[in-house]
Design an enzyme around this catalytic site. Sequence first.
Site, PDB file in Angstrom:
ATOM      1  N   LYS A 154      53.064  41.082  48.304  1.00 19.44           N
ATOM      2  CA  LYS A 154      51.714  41.226  48.861  1.00 19.44           C
ATOM      3  C   LYS A 154      51.671  41.221  50.386  1.00 19.44           C
ATOM      4  CE  LYS A 154      49.224  39.627  44.837  1.00 19.44           C
ATOM      5  NZ  LYS A 154      48.247  38.733  44.239  1.00 19.44           N
ATOM      6  N   GLU A 169      45.253  34.070  53.472  1.00 28.41           N
ATOM      7  CA  GLU A 169      44.218  35.058  53.758  1.00 28.41           C
ATOM      8  C   GLU A 169      42.933  34.318  54.028  1.00 28.41           C
ATOM      9  OE1 GLU A 169      45.335  38.758  50.807  1.00 28.41           O
ATOM     10  OE2 GLU A 169      43.450  37.718  50.505  1.00 28.41           O
ATOM     11  N   ARG A 186      50.826  50.131  38.273  1.00 29.21           N
ATOM     12  CA  ARG A 186      51.025  50.249  36.825  1.00 29.21           C
ATOM     13  C   ARG A 186      49.698  50.586  36.182  1.00 29.21           C
ATOM     14  NH1 ARG A 186      48.190  45.627  35.469  1.00 29.21           N
ATOM     15  NH2 ARG A 186      48.318  43.977  37.019  1.00 29.21           N
TER      16      ARG A 186
HETATM   17  P1  ADP Z   1      46.396  38.929  41.320  1.00 29.67           P
HETATM   18  O1  ADP Z   1      47.630  39.625  41.801  1.00 29.67           O
HETATM   19  O2  ADP Z   1      46.668  37.684  40.617  1.00 29.67           O
HETATM   20  O3  ADP Z   1      45.477  39.868  40.615  1.00 29.67           O
HETATM   21  P2  ADP Z   1      44.653  39.168  43.642  1.00 29.67           P
HETATM   22  O4  ADP Z   1      45.186  39.112  45.021  1.00 29.67           O
HETATM   23  O5  ADP Z   1      44.300  40.487  43.107  1.00 29.67           O
HETATM   24  O6  ADP Z   1      45.672  38.462  42.674  1.00 29.67           O
HETATM   25  O7  ADP Z   1      43.396  38.205  43.544  1.00 29.67           O
HETATM   26  C1  ADP Z   1      42.806  37.877  42.301  1.00 29.67           C
HETATM   27  C2  ADP Z   1      41.382  37.387  42.517  1.00 29.67           C
HETATM   28  O8  ADP Z   1      41.360  36.236  43.373  1.00 29.67           O
HETATM   29  C3  ADP Z   1      40.462  38.372  43.186  1.00 29.67           C
HETATM   30  O9  ADP Z   1      39.895  39.284  42.292  1.00 29.67           O
HETATM   31  C4  ADP Z   1      39.428  37.466  43.836  1.00 29.67           C
HETATM   32  O10 ADP Z   1      38.453  37.051  42.918  1.00 29.67           O
HETATM   33  C5  ADP Z   1      40.260  36.262  44.251  1.00 29.67           C
HETATM   34  N1  ADP Z   1      40.722  36.405  45.638  1.00 29.67           N
HETATM   35  C6  ADP Z   1      41.941  36.809  46.039  1.00 29.67           C
HETATM   36  N2  ADP Z   1      42.043  36.817  47.385  1.00 29.67           N
HETATM   37  C7  ADP Z   1      40.851  36.418  47.857  1.00 29.67           C
HETATM   38  C8  ADP Z   1      40.308  36.209  49.164  1.00 29.67           C
HETATM   39  N3  ADP Z   1      41.025  36.421  50.256  1.00 29.67           N
HETATM   40  N4  ADP Z   1      39.008  35.783  49.257  1.00 29.67           N
HETATM   41  C9  ADP Z   1      38.273  35.566  48.160  1.00 29.67           C
HETATM   42  N5  ADP Z   1      38.721  35.738  46.916  1.00 29.67           N
HETATM   43  C10 ADP Z   1      39.991  36.161  46.733  1.00 29.67           C
HETATM   44  P1  ADP Z   2      44.976  43.846  35.477  1.00 26.70           P
HETATM   45  O1  ADP Z   2      45.515  43.723  36.868  1.00 26.70           O
HETATM   46  O2  ADP Z   2      45.444  45.026  34.739  1.00 26.70           O
HETATM   47  O3  ADP Z   2      43.523  43.644  35.434  1.00 26.70           O
HETATM   48  P2  ADP Z   2      45.867  41.175  34.761  1.00 26.70           P
HETATM   49  O4  ADP Z   2      45.923  40.682  36.168  1.00 26.70           O
HETATM   50  O5  ADP Z   2      44.913  40.533  33.837  1.00 26.70           O
HETATM   51  O6  ADP Z   2      45.635  42.719  34.651  1.00 26.70           O
HETATM   52  O7  ADP Z   2      47.326  41.096  34.180  1.00 26.70           O
HETATM   53  C1  ADP Z   2      47.647  41.684  32.949  1.00 26.70           C
HETATM   54  C2  ADP Z   2      48.825  40.976  32.340  1.00 26.70           C
HETATM   55  O8  ADP Z   2      49.950  41.086  33.193  1.00 26.70           O
HETATM   56  C3  ADP Z   2      48.610  39.496  32.118  1.00 26.70           C
HETATM   57  O9  ADP Z   2      49.276  39.112  30.945  1.00 26.70           O
HETATM   58  C4  ADP Z   2      49.251  38.873  33.345  1.00 26.70           C
HETATM   59  O10 ADP Z   2      49.633  37.550  33.102  1.00 26.70           O
HETATM   60  C5  ADP Z   2      50.421  39.803  33.577  1.00 26.70           C
HETATM   61  N1  ADP Z   2      50.826  39.875  34.989  1.00 26.70           N
HETATM   62  C6  ADP Z   2      50.180  40.527  35.970  1.00 26.70           C
HETATM   63  N2  ADP Z   2      50.833  40.412  37.154  1.00 26.70           N
HETATM   64  C7  ADP Z   2      51.923  39.666  36.913  1.00 26.70           C
HETATM   65  C8  ADP Z   2      53.026  39.188  37.724  1.00 26.70           C
HETATM   66  N3  ADP Z   2      53.116  39.442  39.028  1.00 26.70           N
HETATM   67  N4  ADP Z   2      53.961  38.432  37.132  1.00 26.70           N
HETATM   68  C9  ADP Z   2      53.876  38.157  35.821  1.00 26.70           C
HETATM   69  N5  ADP Z   2      52.894  38.571  35.006  1.00 26.70           N
HETATM   70  C10 ADP Z   2      51.928  39.321  35.532  1.00 26.70           C
END
Ligand code: ADP
Ligand code: ADP
Length: 471
Positions: free
Chosen positions: A115, A199, A290
């Site tokens: 990231k 962040e 993906r």
């Molecule tokens: P993941 O890889 O687990 O999906 P993300 O970086 O996409 O992680 O963040 C998942 C969620 O966490 C976001 O949809 C948001 O709700 C919250 N989030 C992440 N970063 C921030 C931020 N800088 N400020 C506020 N909410 C955040």
């Molecule tokens: P999407 O980003 O498609 O909305 P999710 O964040 O809900 O999906 O993730 C979908 C599936 O992939 C979940 O089972 C989650 O635990 C897994 N997953 C997503 N990112 C990772 C990661 N970086 N490492 C391990 N598992 C992951």
Amino acid sequence: MIKKVLISNRGEIAVRIVRACAELGIRSVAVYTEPDRYGLHVKRADESYSLGEEPLQGYLDPLKIVNLAIQTGCDAIHPGYGFLSENAELAALCEKKGITFIGPKSTVIAKMGDKTQARKTMQAAGVPVTPGSDGNLDNLEHALEVAESIGYPVMLKATSGGGGRGIRRCDSAKELTTQYPRVISEATKAFGSADVFLEKCIVDPLHIEAQIIGDSQGNVIHLFERDCSIQRRNQKLIEIAPSPQITPEQRQYIGELAIRAAKSVNYESAGTVEFLLTGNEVYFMEMNTRIQVEHTITEQITGVDIVQEQLRIASGKPLRYQQQDIQFHGFALQFRINAEDPKNDFLPSFGRVTHYYAPGGPGVRVDTAIFTGYEIPPFYDSMCLKLIVWALNWEDALSRGKRALDDMRLHGVKTTANYYQQILSHPEFINANFNTSFVNKNPELLSYSDKRHPSEIALALAAAIAAHISE
Ligand code: ADP
Ligand code: ADP
Ligand code: MG
């Protein structure tokens, strides 16, 4: 065109990929570990092979999967989501061994999976990112220093995180000091990397993400956006396409940003660029390289079969659409039906599905791998079904969602379905005025009564009597 695909995944997404292959005349190969021997993806694929006894290891072993693909005469591997889908090593092994990886190049996966590197790449491409640390944090002192300069609240995040894990909001130096070792420990356990970064916490943002597809000739288009603001603990629960709460100008801007992001890394295949929105500000958050869980709702509003497009692109074909060919129509909602008990802190509720009746009727789609008698194994994700509804306008989509949730019967495990009924009745949701804090701000939505239909009670009684007789 690709001829035979090994699907290195399980559950509903494996079944979804089998279906796309079948429609394109591509042979599909399922793989499974012992708890999945009787899984639907195994039954539905043209061939299936065991990855061993251990529930998880096989699904996470790139070498084993590539070798199996070669042995079984597959020319491609589709990784689905989760598991190895964002594992650059699998993609690199495929490249080395002459197997087509259905996704972007391994170098792109590596760049976007990290990231902090992704943030740097986006900054260089002129895509606005959330203010934050330049790269990974060296230690707690460094974290406190960066937090002081960007201002609290901050988000402490695992650099390799995903699935909503490894993210903590910190409102003060004291909280950051407590959370710092915790996030590192969680990141090390869950993602095998201790890297973390900071962040600025965007307070009460919308989570808006754009679906893009790009081909091997360098063409990239977007398929509009999804609103995934209904989340619990940073995990999505209900997703909506298009967003009912952004303007046409914001929509266009987000689409353009997503294309710029994808083009800057020569992105190929389907991908998602995730943003946070607050007021008129848009910040890049991450890119998922993906197929996403919620690709379904984009398919419903655009008519594009995204998994089929992945297969065509991986076969070297140019995109069949130009940007102006892509229109959207109506609203689609996806409910992630998780085998969890919302009333008990969403505790996973694994076990046997004693009775399942699929919802149907107009505008209803179900993507699942469960069936009556299926035993939901405790080793994997608790999401067991995706209920997708579509209608011409927002109000009708909400009514259809309620009706379809009510239509569905899923007994034997607790699910999030009744909780979603509460959300659908909330005025803020109905008025399309919600953000990522909705679930936290409305804890009263969890105190519904689990109404049971007379038919359910009769079924439970019949099951109890049958169990008694067979004892
Ligand atoms: P993941 O890889 O687990 O999906 P993300 O970086 O996409 O992680 O963040 C998942 C969620 O966490 C976001 O949809 C948001 O709700 C919250 N989030 C992440 N970063 C921030 C931020 N800088 N400020 C506020 N909410 C955040
Ligand atoms: P999407 O980003 O498609 O909305 P999710 O964040 O809900 O999906 O993730 C979908 C599936 O992939 C979940 O089972 C989650 O635990 C897994 N997953 C997503 N990112 C990772 C990661 N970086 N490492 C391990 N598992 C992951
Ligand atoms: Mg994300």
